[in-house]
Enzyme design. Structure first.
Site, PDB file in Angstrom:
ATOM      1  N   SER A   1       0.881  -1.179   0.000  1.00  0.00           N
ATOM      2  CA  SER A   1       0.000   0.000   0.000  1.00  0.00           C
ATOM      3  C   SER A   1       0.906   1.212   0.000  1.00  0.00           C
ATOM      4  O   SER A   1       2.060   1.143   0.458  1.00  0.00           O
ATOM      5  CB  SER A   1      -0.865  -0.016   1.269  1.00  0.00           C
ATOM      6  OG  SER A   1      -1.297   1.285   1.610  1.00  0.00           O
TER       7      SER A   1
ATOM      8  N   TYR B   1      -2.020  -0.849  10.180  1.00  0.00           N
ATOM      9  CA  TYR B   1      -2.193  -1.179   8.752  1.00  0.00           C
ATOM     10  C   TYR B   1      -0.895  -0.894   7.987  1.00  0.00           C
ATOM     11  O   TYR B   1      -0.425  -1.731   7.211  1.00  0.00           O
ATOM     12  CB  TYR B   1      -3.356  -0.355   8.196  1.00  0.00           C
ATOM     13  CG  TYR B   1      -3.637  -0.551   6.731  1.00  0.00           C
ATOM     14  CD1 TYR B   1      -4.345  -1.664   6.282  1.00  0.00           C
ATOM     15  CD2 TYR B   1      -3.216   0.383   5.778  1.00  0.00           C
ATOM     16  CE1 TYR B   1      -4.614  -1.842   4.928  1.00  0.00           C
ATOM     17  CE2 TYR B   1      -3.481   0.211   4.434  1.00  0.00           C
ATOM     18  CZ  TYR B   1      -4.187  -0.893   4.008  1.00  0.00           C
ATOM     19  OH  TYR B   1      -4.454  -1.065   2.669  1.00  0.00           O
TER      20      TYR B   1
END
Ligand SMILES: NC(=O)c1ccc[n+]([C@@H]2O[C@H](COP(=O)([O-])OP(=O)(O)OC[C@H]3O[C@@H](n4cnc5c(N)ncnc54)[C@H](O)[C@@H]3O)[C@@H](O)[C@H]2O)c1
Length: 263
Positions: A144, A157
């Site tokens: 990401s 995350y």
């Protein structure tokens, strides 16, 4: 002749968003696909879309929880049996939660790391024998933009996605000599289940100014359902390239797909 004819590919996260778009794209290009996910309803929706495109005969749906070791062991075995081997794995399954770091309970931190990082490891571990049975094989993992560029309230995350990036580099070196390529995609600002749900996760007292850095520079209303977001198909097309022979000399790296957010 399609680019992915005869390719046997396992895709996790197949029930929604980027994983779903990837399944449909790989099928469009001729692959045989096992689409795996924890959401049975979402898998049915993916299969219905494949049926509309006339590709459902090459898709098998597989319930799996990538955070559960036994589920992954049984699921990957089933996928290999169904496809008669494995040429590529696409690890799109993942979860996002946003919290103040100092208020993040350990079980939430553990859950995010468990699904995103450990789940990716488990699927790769179980798939490796089948992948390495071929002279050429590919693993595409989902990092990401949060792995390398700060995202507010998403420390767990981001850490999970940074870990996936490091893990991917390590296996690219470990298995490159056996013809296995390992690549990360690093999406950002893609309309999906995760991004649709994010406003609901962000703390009520969040400083929204911290999100100002997360805007694509490309126009987004042309291809996507929501202003400010890219379409999942933008990532799916890159993944189709990576698992094909067009990606033959790409390994141990990330491809950022974020509309220039971090240009
Ligand atoms: N959308 C973005 O902007 C963006 C940005 C960076 C990274 N990503 C990554 O892209 C990947 C796909 O996410 P998305 O954005 O399409 O979101 P999404 O929520 O639409 O899709 C995620 C899928 O993963 C599945 N999943 C969740 N936990 C699972 C588990 N334990 N076992 C099996 N399946 C599970 C969900 O059911 C869902 O179908 C994720 O890894 C996400 O972190 C997305």
């Amino acid at each position: 002749m399609n680019r992915l004819d005869d390719q046997r590919i396992l895709v996790t996260g197949a029930a929604s968003g980027i994983g779903q778009a990837t399944v449909l794209r790989l099928l469009d290009e001729g692959a045989r696909v096992v689409g795996a996910d924890v959401s049975a309803d979402g898998l049915a929706a993916t299969a219905a879309q494949a049926a509309e495109r006339g590709t459902a005969d090459r898709l098998t749906s597989l319930p799996i929880d990538i955070g559960d070791e036994q589920s992954v062991v049984a699921g990957v075995r089933s996928a290999v049996d169904t496809l008669g081997g494995l040429d590529a794995v696409v690890n799109a399954a993942g979860i996002l939660r946003a919290t103040h770091t100092e208020q993040t309970p350990l079980d939430l931190w553990d859950r995010i790391l468990r699904v995103n990082l450990t789940g990716t490891f488990l699927v790769v571990r179980e798939a490796l024998p089948a992948l390495l049975a071929n002279p050429r094989s590919t693993v595409v993992n989902f990092s990401s933009t949060s792995a390398a560029f700060a995202h507010p309230y998403m420390a767990a995350y981001a850490a999970s996605k940074g870990g996936i990036q490091s893990f991917t580099h390590a296996i690219a070196l470990e298995f490159g000599g056996k013809g296995l390529r390992a690549v990360c995609v690093a999406p950002g600002s893609i309309k999906s289940g995760i991004t649709d749900a994010t406003p609901g996760y962000v703390p009520a007292d969040a400083d929204w100014a911290l999100f100002a850095k997360l805007s694509p520079v490309l126009p987004t209303d042309l291809e996507s359902g929501g202003a400010g977001m890219g379409d999942p198909s933008a990532v799916a097309g890159v993944i189709a390239m990576l698992v094909s022979s067009d990606g033959a000399f790409i390994t141990g790296t990330e491809i950022r797909i974020d509309g220039g957010t971090h240009a």
